[in-house]
Design an enzyme around this catalytic site. Structure first.
Site, PDB file in Angstrom:
ATOM      1  N   HIS A  82     -16.057 -20.408 -12.205  1.00 31.46           N
ATOM      2  CA  HIS A  82     -17.174 -20.752 -13.074  1.00 31.46           C
ATOM      3  C   HIS A  82     -17.062 -22.147 -13.682  1.00 31.46           C
ATOM      4  O   HIS A  82     -18.024 -22.654 -14.251  1.00 31.46           O
ATOM      5  CB  HIS A  82     -17.289 -19.700 -14.188  1.00 31.46           C
ATOM      6  CG  HIS A  82     -18.566 -19.735 -14.952  1.00 31.46           C
ATOM      7  ND1 HIS A  82     -18.654 -20.210 -16.248  1.00 31.46           N
ATOM      8  CD2 HIS A  82     -19.827 -19.368 -14.602  1.00 31.46           C
ATOM      9  CE1 HIS A  82     -19.908 -20.119 -16.666  1.00 31.46           C
ATOM     10  NE2 HIS A  82     -20.641 -19.622 -15.687  1.00 31.46           N
TER      11      HIS A  82
ATOM     12  N   ARG B 119     -24.441 -16.486 -23.565  1.00 31.27           N
ATOM     13  CA  ARG B 119     -24.209 -15.069 -23.284  1.00 31.27           C
ATOM     14  C   ARG B 119     -22.960 -14.659 -24.049  1.00 31.27           C
ATOM     15  O   ARG B 119     -21.964 -15.376 -24.052  1.00 31.27           O
ATOM     16  CB  ARG B 119     -23.984 -14.807 -21.789  1.00 31.27           C
ATOM     17  CG  ARG B 119     -25.117 -15.284 -20.888  1.00 31.27           C
ATOM     18  CD  ARG B 119     -24.882 -14.828 -19.450  1.00 31.27           C
ATOM     19  NE  ARG B 119     -25.722 -15.550 -18.508  1.00 31.27           N
ATOM     20  CZ  ARG B 119     -26.989 -15.248 -18.262  1.00 31.27           C
ATOM     21  NH1 ARG B 119     -27.564 -14.256 -18.913  1.00 31.27           N
ATOM     22  NH2 ARG B 119     -27.685 -15.938 -17.379  1.00 31.27           N
TER      23      ARG B 119
ATOM     24  N   ARG C 285     -18.872 -22.677  -5.462  1.00 34.32           N
ATOM     25  CA  ARG C 285     -18.757 -21.227  -5.304  1.00 34.32           C
ATOM     26  C   ARG C 285     -19.981 -20.614  -4.633  1.00 34.32           C
ATOM     27  O   ARG C 285     -19.874 -19.803  -3.728  1.00 34.32           O
ATOM     28  CB  ARG C 285     -18.562 -20.576  -6.674  1.00 34.32           C
ATOM     29  CG  ARG C 285     -18.383 -19.072  -6.626  1.00 34.32           C
ATOM     30  CD  ARG C 285     -18.640 -18.446  -7.977  1.00 34.32           C
ATOM     31  NE  ARG C 285     -20.061 -18.365  -8.278  1.00 34.32           N
ATOM     32  CZ  ARG C 285     -20.580 -18.539  -9.490  1.00 34.32           C
ATOM     33  NH1 ARG C 285     -19.801 -18.830 -10.502  1.00 34.32           N
ATOM     34  NH2 ARG C 285     -21.884 -18.432  -9.683  1.00 34.32           N
TER      35      ARG C 285
ATOM     36  N   HIS D 280     -28.012 -24.824 -22.579  1.00 29.98           N
ATOM     37  CA  HIS D 280     -26.942 -24.263 -21.756  1.00 29.98           C
ATOM     38  C   HIS D 280     -25.583 -24.828 -22.150  1.00 29.98           C
ATOM     39  O   HIS D 280     -24.565 -24.489 -21.548  1.00 29.98           O
ATOM     40  CB  HIS D 280     -27.237 -24.561 -20.276  1.00 29.98           C
ATOM     41  CG  HIS D 280     -26.410 -23.781 -19.309  1.00 29.98           C
ATOM     42  ND1 HIS D 280     -25.491 -24.373 -18.470  1.00 29.98           N
ATOM     43  CD2 HIS D 280     -26.344 -22.450 -19.035  1.00 29.98           C
ATOM     44  CE1 HIS D 280     -24.920 -23.453 -17.717  1.00 29.98           C
ATOM     45  NE2 HIS D 280     -25.412 -22.278 -18.036  1.00 29.98           N
TER      46      HIS D 280
ATOM     47  N   TYR E  33     -13.754 -14.468 -15.625  1.00 31.08           N
ATOM     48  CA  TYR E  33     -14.355 -15.736 -15.201  1.00 31.08           C
ATOM     49  C   TYR E  33     -13.311 -16.841 -15.303  1.00 31.08           C
ATOM     50  O   TYR E  33     -12.612 -16.952 -16.312  1.00 31.08           O
ATOM     51  CB  TYR E  33     -15.543 -16.126 -16.088  1.00 31.08           C
ATOM     52  CG  TYR E  33     -16.834 -15.399 -15.816  1.00 31.08           C
ATOM     53  CD1 TYR E  33     -16.857 -14.127 -15.257  1.00 31.08           C
ATOM     54  CD2 TYR E  33     -18.048 -15.983 -16.153  1.00 31.08           C
ATOM     55  CE1 TYR E  33     -18.053 -13.461 -15.022  1.00 31.08           C
ATOM     56  CE2 TYR E  33     -19.253 -15.318 -15.929  1.00 31.08           C
ATOM     57  CZ  TYR E  33     -19.245 -14.062 -15.369  1.00 31.08           C
ATOM     58  OH  TYR E  33     -20.432 -13.404 -15.149  1.00 31.08           O
TER      59      TYR E  33
ATOM     60  N   ARG F 196     -31.528 -15.665 -19.084  1.00 29.20           N
ATOM     61  CA  ARG F 196     -32.124 -14.598 -18.283  1.00 29.20           C
ATOM     62  C   ARG F 196     -31.252 -13.344 -18.256  1.00 29.20           C
ATOM     63  O   ARG F 196     -30.043 -13.405 -18.049  1.00 29.20           O
ATOM     64  CB  ARG F 196     -32.365 -15.077 -16.851  1.00 29.20           C
ATOM     65  CG  ARG F 196     -33.323 -14.167 -16.075  1.00 29.20           C
ATOM     66  CD  ARG F 196     -33.366 -14.524 -14.621  1.00 29.20           C
ATOM     67  NE  ARG F 196     -33.872 -15.839 -14.359  1.00 29.20           N
ATOM     68  CZ  ARG F 196     -35.165 -16.134 -14.110  1.00 29.20           C
ATOM     69  NH1 ARG F 196     -36.058 -15.188 -14.129  1.00 29.20           N
ATOM     70  NH2 ARG F 196     -35.523 -17.361 -13.850  1.00 29.20           N
TER      71      ARG F 196
END
Length: 706
Positions: A613, A396, A585, A456, A489, A426
């Site tokens: 994160h 992203r 989290r 990822h 983040y 997504r």
């Protein structure tokens, strides 16, 4: 251990918490934070918007996925012991309760408080004459020309209702015929949701919801109607499972045919627009017979209707912009340069790369500056004539990404630039496809992910020709290469030129781009190859230390924990006497503190100003602790169906820094929630006379030296 593992069935709620309900429990913690009396007002408004976003995402992803399972395997027993139908019922009820709480929070607390603070978000009926005149003029000039009333009658079938759109249902009767009528008006997304009006009295800013302005003026379309009434509604549709990550099957069960991945993702985006309805949100005053009629027209279960008190689409509260009013926000925080990268001499690429050669650098975002560390690393790689090649993964990224610009400039300078753009990320599929095409036009070698495995990993590698020969510099991260999320983040990254790490990262990039699997990952832990096995080995080693009377313990910080096999391993380690602390989290399917099962496991969740994160894994190892960071949670998808990387931290200074981070998280007494054996969470509060300790506040003070 095999016998113990068999004694813990996945399908038993005594041992495993439902993934979906645990996800909603995370949302409940966010809601509790939103109601905190010490949170500044505009931060509360922002978090109320986040709640709306979380509910939308849950309805699209999780409810949509459950419906797919129910359709194909209605009797399948899910993790936690329920069938898909039973799980949907439980989730629906929890979602309804939470939606009601959010509605009451916004209407009874936030909007009155905003009004009192002089930033009123008023209902149309409460506007004064001048404000109404302004709102009506805005409607006539800027909204009415683009509205399209769609009738439903013998000549007009029920229109398609798009996902997440806000709609006005108009009902009435013809003055002559007396026959009932229905018209749907879609609120245009290219108009501001919050219409700013002239301020009045003590208010410095006044706004009104656009849908109320439309509803108040809709009679202009229907001068021959009587008994005209308006109501609001909103449809949420399923987001189809990622083709490489089916919700309910293992990777060997997938039956997808190879093909063009861009075409496949494009088809998924089209599907998402027209997918089945998972939720219908309606304004609280809508009559029940109209609700049921809408449900029948949408071909959906009437039980999936949620009546909302007050505003629909509360996610739009994140777009409620207020100029100034720093008194109603968190105090501003400016990230500081990493101490080793703060010297003005770092403006020279040679000095910057020399500093990495001097020893690994751990960057802690958002407390330490992304621009002077990670972004500088990429920009210098693009401009430095000694750099021959750059390789990077994008999952992203931001809309106007300076990293992408630097990569295109590097290609223009003749450097070999390779970017893996994961276009199945997504809700980021369309922008990632667009970036990939733009990079290709600039001469960058672009790879669009791997077949059957979502990529990822968060890696960058720079190949530089130096006097001593070719040297690889790498950045291993827990977060995305995104300058916007780097501000909010919490993530970790390591800049290194460790030779073995560089060789492993190079081998991984060759696998990502060339499709040739490597068996030489000596330092990296890579899913789906060896990541699960290596973690299990590390857990078993702690069990052996416990049985041998040596120092042992596991501390894992991650976003989510769902993989049942990993949970079994943790239960067995707990039974063997290994103390385990899990900072998670979001969703967690493990039950902590259950006598005879998880006595030695403690789970807590940190939620506050920044989004936690990073992933950190610490194993005590008989008094010689080992640390790991990387991209992977302990989710089935991360371990089985994604390319993920976890890297050991070898530098002793970085180990100390990671221990400090973990200790600060442990000490938090106001923004951490502890899990109880029944799966519920309770927020920590300072003891009487105890100083308030927020992990995020402590990290900010630590970064600035305050």
């Amino acid at each position: 251990m095999t016998e113990n593992r068999a004694a813990l069935p996945v399908k038993d709620s005594k041992y495993f918490i439902s993934r979906e309900l645990s996800w909603l429990n995370f949302a409940l913690r966010v809601l509790e934070l939103t109601a905190s009396p010490d949170l500044p007002l505009l931060e509360k408004v922002k978090f109320a918007g986040i709640m709306g976003m979380l509910h939308d995402e849950f309805a699209m992803k999780r409810l949509g996925g459950l419906r797919n399972i129910k359709r194909r395997k209605p009797n399948k027993v899910l993790d936690g012991g329920r069938t898909p139908g039973e799980e949907i019922i439980a989730c629906r009820e929890e979602l309804r309760q939470q939606s009601d709480k959010v509605g009451r929070l916004v209407e009874s607390h936030l909007r009155p408080a905003m009004n009192q603070a002089g930033i009123a978000l008023l209902d149309y009926e409460n506007l004064d004459v001048e404000q109404r005149r302004y709102a009506d003029r805005f409607y006539r000039d800027a909204v009415e020309p683009i509205l399209t009333p769609l009738a439903v009658d013998a000549s007009h079938p029920f229109p398609f209702i798009s996902n997440l759109g806000l709609n006005v249902a108009v009902t009435g009767e013809g003055k002559k015929s007396g026959r009932g009528k229905f018209v749907r008006l879609k609120i245009p997304a290219n108009r501001p949701r919050w219409v700013k009006l002239p301020a009045a009295g003590a208010s410095s800013q006044v706004a009104v919801p656009l849908e109320q302005v439309v509803a108040a003026n809709v009679c202009r379309f229907f001068p021959d109607w009587k008994k005209l009434k308006t109501y609001f509604f909103r449809v949420i549709r399923a987001a189809k499972d990622n083709p490489w990550e089916r919700l309910d099957v293992d990777e060997h069960e997938q039956e997808l045919q190879p093909g063009c991945i861009i075409g496949m993702v494009t088809a998924e985006l089209t599907y998402r627009k027209f997918a089945g309805v998972t939720l219908l949100q309606v304004s609280e005053d809508m009559p029940e017979n109209l609700q049921l009629w809408l449900a029948s027209q949408l071909q959906m279960d009437p039980d999936d209707i949620i009546a909302i008190k007050g505003l629909l689409a509360t996610a739009d509260l994140m777009k409620f912009n207020v100029e100034g009013r720093s008194d109603l926000r968190d105090p501003p925080f400016t990230p500081t340069p990493h101490p080793r990268l703060a010297d003005p001499a770092m403006d020279d690429p040679e000095t910057f790369f020399q500093e990495i050669r001097a020893g690994d650098i751990l960057v802690h975002l958002p407390y330490q500056c992304f621009d002077t560390s990670v972004l500088r690393f990429i920009r210098y790689a693009a401009s430095d004539p000694k750099v021959l090649a750059i390789k990077l993964t994008i999952y992203r990224t931001s809309k106007d990404s300076p990293i992408m610009q630097a990569l295109m400039e590097a290609a223009g300078r003749g450097k070999q630039v390779v970017v893996l753009v994961e276009i199945t990320a997504r809700f980021d599929e369309a922008p990632n496809i667009a970036w990939g095409k733009k990079l290709e036009r600039a001469g960058v070698h672009v790879v669009y992910g791997m077949e059957r495995l979502k990529t990822h990993v968060k890696l960058a590698m720079v190949i530089r020709e130096e006097q001593s020969g070719i040297r690889r510099y790498v950045h291993v991260s827990t977060g995305n290469y995104n300058v916007q999320t780097a501000k909010v983040y919490e993530d970790l990254g390591i800049l290194s030129c460790n030779r073995l790490l560089g060789e492993n990262v190079a081998a991984l990039f060759n696998e990502l781009t060339g499709g040739v699997s490597s068996h030489g990952y000596d330092m990296l832990m890579v899913a789906p190859h060896n990541l699960r096995e290596r973690f299990v080995e590390l857990i078993h080693r702690e069990v052996a230390h416990a049985r041998g009377g040596r120092s042992c313990g596991i501390f894992a910080k991650m976003n989510q924990l769902q993989d049942c096999d990993m949970i079994r391993e943790l239960y067995m380690a707990s039974s063997a006497g290994v103390p385990i602390e899990l900072n998670i989290r979001g969703l967690c399917c493990l039950r902590a503190g259950v006598p005879g099962l998880s006595d030695n496991i403690r789970v807590y969740s940190t939620i506050g100003r920044f989004l936690e994160h990073s992933r950190i894994y610490r194993f005590e190892n008989g008094g010689d602790p080992e640390f790991f960071i990387g991209s992977a949670d302990w989710m089935r998808r991360n371990l089985n169906r994604r390319m993920e990387t976890i890297v050991p931290v070898v530098d002793s200074i970085l180990k100390v820094q990671l221990d400090e981070i973990l200790n600060i998280l442990k000490k938090d007494n106001c923004s951490a929630w502890d899990m109880h054996p029944d799966g519920s969470y309770r927020r920590r509060v300072p003891a009487k006379g105890e100083e308030k300790r927020s992990a995020h506040e402590m990290f900010m003070r630590r970064a600035t030296g305050a």
